[in-house]
Design an enzyme around this catalytic site. Structure first.
Site, short mmCIF file in Angstrom:
data_model
loop_
_atom_site.label_atom_id
_atom_site.label_comp_id
_atom_site.label_asym_id
_atom_site.label_seq_id
_atom_site.Cartn_x
_atom_site.Cartn_y
_atom_site.Cartn_z
N ARG A 104 0.87 -1.18 0.00
CA ARG A 104 0.00 0.00 0.00
C ARG A 104 0.90 1.23 0.00
O ARG A 104 1.97 1.23 0.62
CB ARG A 104 -0.88 0.04 1.24
CG ARG A 104 -1.81 -1.14 1.43
CD ARG A 104 -3.04 -1.03 0.56
NE ARG A 104 -4.07 -1.97 0.98
CZ ARG A 104 -5.11 -2.29 0.24
NH1 ARG A 104 -5.27 -1.74 -0.95
NH2 ARG A 104 -6.02 -3.15 0.68
N LYS A 132 1.07 -3.24 11.91
CA LYS A 132 0.19 -2.39 12.69
C LYS A 132 -0.86 -1.72 11.80
O LYS A 132 -2.05 -1.68 12.14
CB LYS A 132 1.03 -1.33 13.41
CG LYS A 132 0.29 -0.51 14.44
CD LYS A 132 1.21 0.50 15.12
CE LYS A 132 2.34 -0.18 15.86
NZ LYS A 132 3.16 0.78 16.63
N ASP A 137 -6.57 -1.63 9.57
CA ASP A 137 -7.09 -1.27 8.24
C ASP A 137 -6.76 0.16 7.84
O ASP A 137 -7.58 0.87 7.24
CB ASP A 137 -8.61 -1.48 8.18
CG ASP A 137 -8.98 -2.96 8.22
OD1 ASP A 137 -8.30 -3.76 7.55
OD2 ASP A 137 -9.94 -3.32 8.93
N LYS A 144 10.09 3.44 8.67
CA LYS A 144 10.64 4.05 9.87
C LYS A 144 11.94 4.72 9.51
O LYS A 144 12.63 4.32 8.57
CB LYS A 144 10.92 2.99 10.94
CG LYS A 144 10.77 3.54 12.35
CD LYS A 144 9.29 3.76 12.67
CE LYS A 144 9.12 4.33 14.07
NZ LYS A 144 7.70 4.46 14.39
N THR A 232 -2.53 8.08 20.57
CA THR A 232 -2.04 6.76 20.97
C THR A 232 -2.55 6.38 22.35
O THR A 232 -3.01 5.26 22.57
CB THR A 232 -0.50 6.72 20.93
OG1 THR A 232 -0.04 7.13 19.64
CG2 THR A 232 0.00 5.31 21.21
N ASN A 271 4.18 11.04 26.47
CA ASN A 271 2.94 11.35 25.76
C ASN A 271 1.92 10.22 25.88
O ASN A 271 0.77 10.44 26.26
CB ASN A 271 3.27 11.63 24.30
CG ASN A 271 2.05 12.01 23.50
OD1 ASN A 271 1.29 11.15 23.09
ND2 ASN A 271 1.85 13.28 23.28
N SER A 401 -2.93 9.67 12.39
CA SER A 401 -2.04 10.19 11.34
C SER A 401 -2.68 10.00 9.97
O SER A 401 -2.56 10.87 9.09
CB SER A 401 -0.68 9.47 11.40
OG SER A 401 0.13 9.99 12.40
#
Length: 510
Positions: A104, A132, A137, A144, A232, A271, A401
């Site tokens: 993708r 992940k 989906d 990374k 997150t 965070n 994101s």
């Protein structure tokens, strides 16, 4: 049950990927901190990801050739460039970017600044990002990146020059772009660095109308999205909440399924840990322990998360917060305190063979990447401890994101087109209800009912729906295949990725 494969040789360790905001506590990686809980023969994070993948691959019904393609990293680059320091000396900076899977596009993954960064580290985290994204989906491949520096050693001006030069290298090598590769914040980086990256990309792509979408985790004024900062941590809360409702989890743990009856211990107050703690607390759970770099704090009567956070921000420690709370000089000891839900939200390899028998939690939710080693995972499962895996539980960041990327491509704020229309329709419907009921609502009641969805509302709604669906899908596979939730999540990811490869064909393969 996860079957532990043969132990592979140890290599360099990696640390967790999570959003970093300058207003929140910074996280720093130390090699020693990722070794204390583990025996020397336990695998590194990279080898652990590969072991989990290989175990699930056997149950995935995906062809051997496709599995080999999925397992391999597509592309990697290593760049070096000089930077002049204030004293006139020149330092050579080293940076990396790995694109694990381009089934993708674009690929997606953070950029971290740490002296621990190396090519194997970004390769490991890029692999996990692929799985992940597939689990929740999100239509991205995994990537990374990182720069091998300690950001505390550099001035803001130097960090900007390093960031822009690294971005220029990515531009020249076609490793960045809204349709190619979309970075995000990670350890040692935040919205500031993402703004520099976006601006640099624009200078090399002046005609790209979608240039804002070349990176996510940006400030709002630069095209960021409301809700990204806490995404997150909120996703962690949503995931644990869902697993608590499953009858088989309630039977295994003896928990009631109600958040208000649960006690929570969190390792890491950056965070992810901070926002996870906030959402657990605001929804009725009792946060009784928190661990940070220098020490941990534990109070079975419960901690005030916001007050604790403010104290730590002002003093750099939990010490002095309360006379009745217990201070743990060894931060890792917080993992061993009795609780219903344990959330490792700090580094990888925090629960290994040296301390797994001391874990008293009934549910371990991996908010960090790779906090539990394969051998420790097997030991926890054998004891009936429910382990909610990292590739599912901490996917809230990449999910939001994705929403930010969609916002940048659509060039419109979420809610702008429909908020007032929704309010108008609800107002008319409410007027009819009031006429027939013979009762007029108060102004406050009317506002609450009529209020149209704004951007943050839609982001929260989209994240909640994503986590509910992904948790249920993982649960169904676990029950069908009679495996643990980590293996089930990997099976789902592998099958989804395999379907893309095999459905489209692989050009020039034969």
């Amino acid at each position: 049950m996860f079957r532990l494969p043969a132990i592979l040789p140890a290599t360099r360790h990696v640390a967790r990927a999570s959003l970093r905001q300058s207003s929140l506590l910074p996280r720093y990686m130390t090699t020693a901190a990722t070794q204390n809980a583990c025996e020397p023969h336990e695998p590194t994070f990279l080898k652990s990801v590969e072991a989990y993948f290989d175990n699930a691959a056997q149950l995935s019904n995906v062809s051997k050739g496709t599995l080999g393609h999925i397992r391999a990293v597509d592309s990697m680059i290593r760049v070096t460039f000089p930077i002049e320091l204030d004293n006139g000396e020149t330092e050579v900076i080293e940076g990396y970017r790995a694109q694990h899977s381009r089934h993708r596009l674009p690929v997606k993954g953070g950029i971290r600044y740490s002296e621990e960064v190396d090519l194997q580290e970004v390769e490991a985290l890029a692999s996990l990002m692929t799985f992940k994204c597939a689990v929740v989906d999100v239509p991205f491949g995994g990537a990374k990146g990182g720069i091998k520096i300690d950001p505390k050693r550099y001035t803001v001006d130097q960090l900007e020059r390093i960031t822009r030069r690294y971005t220029m290298e990515l531009c020249q090598k076609k490793f960045i772009g809204p349709g190619v590769d979309v970075p995000a914040p990670d350890v040692g980086t935040g919205p500031r660095e993402m703004s520099w990256i976006m601006d640099t990309y624009r200078q090399f792509n002046l005609s790209d109308v979608n240039s804002q979408g070349c990176v996510t985790g940006k400030p709002l004024e630069q095209g960021g999205v409301r809700g990204r900062t806490e995404a997150t941590g909120l996703g962690v809360y949503y995931g644990i909440r869902e697993f608590l409702t499953y009858p088989e989890v309630q039977k295994s743990t003896g928990l009631s399924g109600k958040m208000k009856d649960a006690t929570v211990v969190i390792q890491g107050f950056g965070n992810v840990g901070y926002y996870a703690a906030k959402f657990f607390e605001s929804n009725g759970a009792k946060v009784i322990g928190v661990g940070e770099r220098d020490c941990g704090i534990y109070d079975p009567e419960g901690l005030d998360v916001e007050a604790l956070f403010n104290h730590h921000r002002e003093n750099g420690t939990f010490k002095g917060y309360s006379d009745k709370a217990e201070i743990l000089e060894e931060s890792v000891q917080i993992l061993e305190r009795e609780c219903d839900i344990l959330i490792p939200a700090a580094l990888e390899r925090q629960i290994g063979l040296r301390n797994v028998d001391k874990i008293k939690a009934k549910i371990v939710g991996e908010a960090a990447n790779g906090p539990v080693t394969p051998a420790a995972h097997a030991a926890l499962e054998k004891r009936g401890v429910v382990v909610v895996p990292d590739l599912l539980l901490n996917a809230g960041g990449v999910t939001v994101s994705y929403f930010e990327w969609l916002k940048n491509l659509s060039h419109v704020r979420f809610g702008r087109m429909n908020k007032k229309w929704d309010e108008s329709v609800r107002t008319k419907l409410l007027n009819v209800v009031e006429e027939n009921a013979g009762r007029t609502l108060t102004e406050a009641e009317r506002k609450q009912i009529v209020h149209g969805a704004e951007e943050a509302d839609l982001i929260y709604s989209g994240l909640e729906d994503t986590m509910i669906s992904s948790c249920e899908e993982t649960r169904q596979t676990a029950n069908l295949k009679k495996v643990d939730y980590r293996t089930a999540a990997y099976i789902n990811a592998i099958q989804k990725i395999g379907a893309v490869y095999e459905g489209s064909g692989m050009i020039f393969m034969n």
